[in-house]
Design a protein around this motif. Structure first.
Motif, PDB file in Angstrom:
ATOM      1  N   MET A   1       0.849  -1.201   0.000  1.00  0.00           N
ATOM      2  CA  MET A   1       0.000   0.000   0.000  1.00  0.00           C
ATOM      3  C   MET A   1       0.879   1.244   0.000  1.00  0.00           C
ATOM      4  SD  MET A   1      -2.989   1.033   2.695  1.00  0.00           S
ATOM      5  CE  MET A   1      -3.931   2.544   2.478  1.00  0.00           C
ATOM      6  N   THR A   2       0.560   2.169  -0.858  1.00  0.00           N
ATOM      7  CA  THR A   2       1.366   3.378  -0.960  1.00  0.00           C
ATOM      8  C   THR A   2       1.073   4.326   0.202  1.00  0.00           C
ATOM      9  OG1 THR A   2      -0.303   4.440  -2.350  1.00  0.00           O
ATOM     10  CG2 THR A   2       1.461   3.242  -3.470  1.00  0.00           C
ATOM     11  N   SER A   3       2.100   5.097   0.594  1.00  0.00           N
ATOM     12  CA  SER A   3       1.952   6.078   1.661  1.00  0.00           C
ATOM     13  C   SER A   3       1.324   7.348   1.102  1.00  0.00           C
ATOM     14  CB  SER A   3       3.308   6.408   2.273  1.00  0.00           C
ATOM     15  OG  SER A   3       4.116   7.101   1.334  1.00  0.00           O
ATOM     16  N   PHE A   4       0.882   8.219   1.993  1.00  0.00           N
ATOM     17  CA  PHE A   4       0.318   9.497   1.560  1.00  0.00           C
ATOM     18  C   PHE A   4       1.380  10.320   0.831  1.00  0.00           C
ATOM     19  CE2 PHE A   4      -0.714  14.027   2.435  1.00  0.00           C
ATOM     20  CZ  PHE A   4      -1.898  14.099   1.712  1.00  0.00           C
ATOM     21  N   ALA A   5       2.615  10.320   1.326  1.00  0.00           N
ATOM     22  CA  ALA A   5       3.683  11.073   0.668  1.00  0.00           C
ATOM     23  C   ALA A   5       3.906  10.575  -0.752  1.00  0.00           C
ATOM     24  CB  ALA A   5       4.966  10.986   1.484  1.00  0.00           C
ATOM     25  N   GLU A   6       3.796   9.255  -0.963  1.00  0.00           N
ATOM     26  CA  GLU A   6       3.929   8.702  -2.313  1.00  0.00           C
ATOM     27  C   GLU A   6       2.778   9.152  -3.193  1.00  0.00           C
ATOM     28  OE1 GLU A   6       6.208   4.466  -1.924  1.00  0.00           O
ATOM     29  OE2 GLU A   6       4.299   4.660  -0.850  1.00  0.00           O
ATOM     30  N   ARG A   7       1.560   9.155  -2.645  1.00  0.00           N
ATOM     31  CA  ARG A   7       0.406   9.604  -3.436  1.00  0.00           C
ATOM     32  C   ARG A   7       0.512  11.075  -3.804  1.00  0.00           C
ATOM     33  NH1 ARG A   7      -2.169   6.556   0.526  1.00  0.00           N
ATOM     34  NH2 ARG A   7      -3.242   8.365   1.459  1.00  0.00           N
ATOM     35  N   CYS A   8       1.219  11.839  -2.971  1.00  0.00           N
ATOM     36  CA  CYS A   8       1.444  13.257  -3.282  1.00  0.00           C
ATOM     37  C   CYS A   8       2.540  13.435  -4.335  1.00  0.00           C
ATOM     38  CB  CYS A   8       1.822  14.018  -2.010  1.00  0.00           C
ATOM     39  SG  CYS A   8       0.470  14.179  -0.816  1.00  0.00           S
ATOM     40  N   GLY A   9       3.277  12.381  -4.626  1.00  0.00           N
ATOM     41  CA  GLY A   9       4.320  12.452  -5.648  1.00  0.00           C
ATOM     42  C   GLY A   9       5.631  13.038  -5.170  1.00  0.00           C
ATOM     43  N   ILE A  10       5.853  13.072  -3.847  1.00  0.00           N
ATOM     44  CA  ILE A  10       7.098  13.680  -3.353  1.00  0.00           C
ATOM     45  C   ILE A  10       8.025  12.652  -2.715  1.00  0.00           C
ATOM     46  CG2 ILE A  10       5.970  15.895  -2.949  1.00  0.00           C
ATOM     47  CD1 ILE A  10       6.090  15.244   0.078  1.00  0.00           C
ATOM     48  N   ALA A  58       4.778  10.180  10.543  1.00  0.00           N
ATOM     49  CA  ALA A  58       4.201  11.448  10.108  1.00  0.00           C
ATOM     50  C   ALA A  58       4.827  11.928   8.800  1.00  0.00           C
ATOM     51  CB  ALA A  58       4.392  12.502  11.192  1.00  0.00           C
ATOM     52  N   LEU A  59       6.094  11.618   8.597  1.00  0.00           N
ATOM     53  CA  LEU A  59       6.750  12.005   7.353  1.00  0.00           C
ATOM     54  C   LEU A  59       6.212  11.206   6.171  1.00  0.00           C
ATOM     55  CD1 LEU A  59      10.364  12.406   8.727  1.00  0.00           C
ATOM     56  CD2 LEU A  59       9.067  14.198   7.577  1.00  0.00           C
ATOM     57  N   ARG A  60       5.648  10.036   6.438  1.00  0.00           N
ATOM     58  CA  ARG A  60       5.055   9.235   5.376  1.00  0.00           C
ATOM     59  C   ARG A  60       3.570   9.533   5.190  1.00  0.00           C
ATOM     60  NH1 ARG A  60       8.445   4.676   7.296  1.00  0.00           N
ATOM     61  NH2 ARG A  60      10.078   4.364   5.725  1.00  0.00           N
ATOM     62  N   GLU A  61       2.860   9.710   6.294  1.00  0.00           N
ATOM     63  CA  GLU A  61       1.400   9.796   6.218  1.00  0.00           C
ATOM     64  C   GLU A  61       0.842  11.186   6.510  1.00  0.00           C
ATOM     65  OE1 GLU A  61      -0.148   7.462   4.915  1.00  0.00           O
ATOM     66  OE2 GLU A  61       1.396   5.902   5.029  1.00  0.00           O
ATOM     67  N   GLY A  62       1.679  12.115   6.911  1.00  0.00           N
ATOM     68  CA  GLY A  62       1.224  13.473   7.167  1.00  0.00           C
ATOM     69  C   GLY A  62       0.708  13.666   8.578  1.00  0.00           C
ATOM     70  N   ASP A 129      -6.656  14.407  -0.799  1.00  0.00           N
ATOM     71  CA  ASP A 129      -6.593  13.616  -2.029  1.00  0.00           C
ATOM     72  C   ASP A 129      -5.200  13.625  -2.660  1.00  0.00           C
ATOM     73  OD1 ASP A 129      -6.397  16.176  -3.052  1.00  0.00           O
ATOM     74  OD2 ASP A 129      -8.234  16.066  -4.261  1.00  0.00           O
ATOM     75  N   GLY A 130      -4.231  14.201  -1.956  1.00  0.00           N
ATOM     76  CA  GLY A 130      -2.856  14.200  -2.442  1.00  0.00           C
ATOM     77  C   GLY A 130      -2.490  15.371  -3.326  1.00  0.00           C
ATOM     78  N   LYS A 131      -3.380  16.349  -3.467  1.00  0.00           N
ATOM     79  CA  LYS A 131      -3.077  17.524  -4.274  1.00  0.00           C
ATOM     80  C   LYS A 131      -2.469  18.620  -3.398  1.00  0.00           C
ATOM     81  CE  LYS A 131      -6.733  16.682  -7.662  1.00  0.00           C
ATOM     82  NZ  LYS A 131      -8.011  17.171  -8.251  1.00  0.00           N
ATOM     83  N   PRO A 132      -1.532  19.383  -3.932  1.00  0.00           N
ATOM     84  CA  PRO A 132      -0.923  20.451  -3.141  1.00  0.00           C
ATOM     85  C   PRO A 132      -1.903  21.582  -2.870  1.00  0.00           C
ATOM     86  CG  PRO A 132      -0.163  20.563  -5.409  1.00  0.00           C
ATOM     87  CD  PRO A 132      -0.962  19.290  -5.290  1.00  0.00           C
ATOM     88  N   VAL A 133      -1.760  22.229  -1.738  1.00  0.00           N
ATOM     89  CA  VAL A 133      -2.565  23.407  -1.413  1.00  0.00           C
ATOM     90  C   VAL A 133      -1.863  24.613  -2.033  1.00  0.00           C
ATOM     91  CG1 VAL A 133      -3.556  24.817   0.422  1.00  0.00           C
ATOM     92  CG2 VAL A 133      -3.364  22.342   0.715  1.00  0.00           C
TER      93      VAL A 133
END
Length: 492
Positions: A1-10, A58-62, A129-133
């Motif tokens: 399963m991908t992490s949130f940071a991965e879904r954000c593309g960073i 937190a660095l992976r999932e925010g 949803d992984g999009k930048p603010v």
């Protein structure tokens, strides 16, 4: 399963390695707490403090953050009606005080020198949803720098920051629950030096204890401090830093302001980056931003000129600046009124623009002229040739201040604008006048179509809404001095 940071593309292999390195450092150094900090629209650092074992996750999932933190004015009041239908219609992704997620940069880690077993990481917000603010001000500067790179340039900036340090005499009112208000009262203070003796060794010696705290804090955090100086006003000081790339300079300014305020507070001092503290006979503080464009590949200063342009005189920009440098200078002049609210964003700061006060009044440039808005520094052949913008106040959001310079200057380069002759009388009545109030500055920004287009309509609508809330409350305040004591002196 991908992490949130991965879904954000960073998140990539390099960031994964950085996480492992950070985890080892935290364990080896015995850190107990790590603060996850984010810079808001007003340049104030907010965030959460995690126990050490929670940091890598937190660095992976925010880290969750209520979205209304991005919608606050300088008093911490939410400027948008988030619980009313249509209240956030202009803010896609916001509404009902929903959550954003902060993702920190592991490379930003610092140990805090004034508190035990604690570190800090710089973070930026993302939608779930992984999009930048995109309204995040650091991201605003990052987009401006991308645009600058597309034009073939990078930027170097040097910081000269004036501020005030006071000794705390009494916190009774500030911490008395019966006097708590929104905002609350500031502490009672006294001076650390009496002023009106510029660069006096005796006054430095008198203020050495807090100045040493500033020095040790800045250096322990790895900031490129050059000097600490006694300024003209009572309790006024200045810190000067080496030039760095623009994003690093902005990050450093955020870190410096936040750190020295906390470190000094621990030692019984109150540092304020408010432009004009609420006392008689003070001197206004400015943030003088030195800037030059460089070639990204070679690092060559693009503003440098080896010999004066043919037929030029000392009053001509190209007697010192390259053609690109003149166009950039002219862009800064063309958008001076529109950019003012990014450089001087508080109602307090506009009292600084007065004659013969080493602060500008008009949209003018001069050669090594500290009365002009833009001061061109350097001679032909000087690799340090640069433009100093003198309209900034030390409370400015660094990311927006620098982004405004890029957008304004690039417009001058794109249109090949020419600068007028250098001024020899910066207070002589020539030149268009700078805004004299926050309300006038907001109107000037809205009237600057090119600058608004560069920042984007969504951001301009968002930012002006925040500042309008501040402006309206200031105009309605029965005691404007008390408003500024609580809104700015106690908090900025």
């Amino acid at each position: 399963m991908t992490s949130f940071a991965e879904r954000c593309g960073i998140h990539d292999a390099a960031r994964e390695q950085a996480l492992h390195d950070l985890a080892r450092e935290i364990e080896a150094s015995g850190l107990e707490l790590v603060r996850i900090g984010w810079c808001d629209a007003h340049g104030v650092v907010r965030g959460k403090t995690l126990v050490a074992s929670a940091v890598v996750g937190a660095l992976r999932e925010g880290v969750g953050m209520v979205s209304t933190l991005m919608l606050k004015d300088t008093s911490d009041r939410t400027a948008f009606k988030v619980f009313e239908p249509g209240g956030t219609a202009t803010l896609p992704g916001f509404g009902f005080a929903n959550n954003l997620l902060l993702l920190a940069d592991p490379a930003s880690f610092r140990r805090l020198p004034w508190t035990p077993s604690t570190g800090v990481l710089r973070a930026q917000p993302w939608f779930q949803d992984g999009k930048p603010v995109e309204l995040d001000t650091r991201r605003v500067l990052q987009r401006a720098l991308e645009r600058l790179g597309e034009a073939g340039f990078a930027m170097k900036c040097g910081l000269e920051v004036e501020f005030h340090i006071y000794r705390i005499e009494d916190t009774q009112a500030q911490l008395d629950p019966l006097q708590a208000a929104w905002p609350g009262p500031p502490p009672a203070v006294s001076l650390v030096h009496p002023g009106y003796n510029l660069l006096a060794e005796a006054w430095y010696d008198l203020a050495e204890e807090p100045m040493r705290i500033v020095q040790h804090t800045a250096q322990a955090l790895g900031l490129p401090l050059i000097s600490l100086e006694i300024e003209l006003g009572p309790s006024q000081v200045e810190a000067v830093f080496e030039a760095t790339d623009a994003l690093t300079a902005a990050d450093n300014m955020v870190l410096f302001r936040n750190a020295v305020k906390m470190a000094l507070r621990r030692a019984g001092y109150h540092a304020t980056f408010m432009c004009r503290p609420p006392f008689p006979n003070i001197m206004s503080s400015g943030w003088h931003l030195h800037q030059s464009l460089v070639d990204p590949a070679s690092g060559r200063n693009v503003f440098r000129r080896d010999t004066p342009a043919a037929g030029s005189t000392a009053a001509d920009a190209q007697s010192t600046l390259s053609e690109t440098g003149e166009h950039f200078l002219a862009g800064l002049l063309a958008h001076a009124r529109g950019m003012a609210v990014f450089c001087t964003p508080t109602a307090n700061g506009y009292g600084r623009f007065r004659p013969n006060a080493l602060a500008p009044q008009a949209v003018l440039w001069g050669r090594d002229n500290r009365g002009a808005m833009l001061r061109v520094i350097g001679e032909c052949g000087d690799g340090a040739t640069r433009i100093e913008n003198r309209i900034g106040e030390p409370a400015a959001n660094p990311y927006l201040y620098l982004a405004s310079q890029i957008h304004a200057g690039l417009d001058g380069v794109a249109r090949g604008l020419r600068a007028p002759a250098a001024t020899a009388a910066p207070y002589g009545g020539e030149g268009e006048q700078l805004p004299t109030s926050l309300g006038e500055a907001l109107s000037a920004l809205r009237a600057d179509e090119r600058l608004c287009a560069a920042f984007g309509a969504n951001f301009i609508d968002y930012y002006t809404r925040l500042k309008q809330s501040e402006q309206i409350r200031f105009e309605q305040a029965e005691d404007k001095d008390e408003f500024q004591r609580r809104e700015y002196f106690g908090r900025i």
